[in-house]
Design an enzyme around this catalytic site. Sequence first.
Site, PDB file in Angstrom:
ATOM      1  N   ASP A 101     -18.918  14.886 -10.008  1.00  0.00           N
ATOM      2  CA  ASP A 101     -20.020  14.114 -10.577  1.00  0.00           C
ATOM      3  C   ASP A 101     -20.572  13.139  -9.546  1.00  0.00           C
ATOM      4  O   ASP A 101     -20.036  12.997  -8.442  1.00  0.00           O
ATOM      5  CB  ASP A 101     -19.555  13.362 -11.833  1.00  0.00           C
ATOM      6  N   HIS A 158     -14.610  18.420  -3.508  1.00  0.00           N
ATOM      7  CA  HIS A 158     -14.743  19.644  -4.300  1.00  0.00           C
ATOM      8  C   HIS A 158     -16.177  19.971  -4.677  1.00  0.00           C
ATOM      9  O   HIS A 158     -16.417  20.744  -5.601  1.00  0.00           O
ATOM     10  CB  HIS A 158     -13.872  19.545  -5.555  1.00  0.00           C
TER      11      HIS A 158
END
Length: 244
Positions: free
Chosen positions: A95, A110
């Site tokens: 996010d 990631h």
Amino acid sequence: MAEQHGPHLVVFTGAGISAESGIQTFRASDGLWADHAIEDVATPDAWRRDPERVLRFYDMRREQVRRARPNAAHKALAALEKQGFRVSIITQNIDDLHERAGSRQVLHLHGEILKARSSVDPRMHYPLPRGGIRLGDTCDKGSQLRPDVVWFGESVPHFLDACELAAQADLLLVVGTSLAVMPAASLLDHAPLEAPCVLVDPEADALAPPGVARLGQPAGKGVPALVRHWKREGRLWLPESLLG
């Protein structure tokens, strides 16, 4: 924005910090992951078998991220940087809550869910300010776009960058991670031996490796408490009154 100076705080964040903003982790017993097997939506094989299913799943995750808001932990780290402390964040999260809180030095191990990338050239990224990815959406080389996330079974492209950053830490702050996902969990091994390390997590007593200080609180409570001490003293230190 004050000029950054002094000792270098390197922060390593995991899913626990984002969970407090309402973003479910794949270990949670409810939310998006409860109805989707990892093997069906978060692996290269899943992408080859059923790309449309994978795209639908990440569209749902993307909308969840867009609805979420930075919490007190994100905001505290950004405020510390704004005051002039040297703060670098390494996150396992896909996010953008650190960035929305105001942090400028964020390394995503990631990937970033609000970006798409080429299926043939991982260097080609495309922002997704709204909407998602559909079959037939292609990169400039004509290849199908995919989510800019690292799936299970894929290498972590920025891991060496993260190791180099950890090696520069004067203090390592670990927040909301089980320290179970490799290779990210091995980042602690790259911090200087003399650099103090503290884990902020409700399960810190059980999760912290030997030599790591523990603050057994949720990120939204523990991180602001540490930041208040650092801002008041004008330096990085581990207040014994807070730590277990």
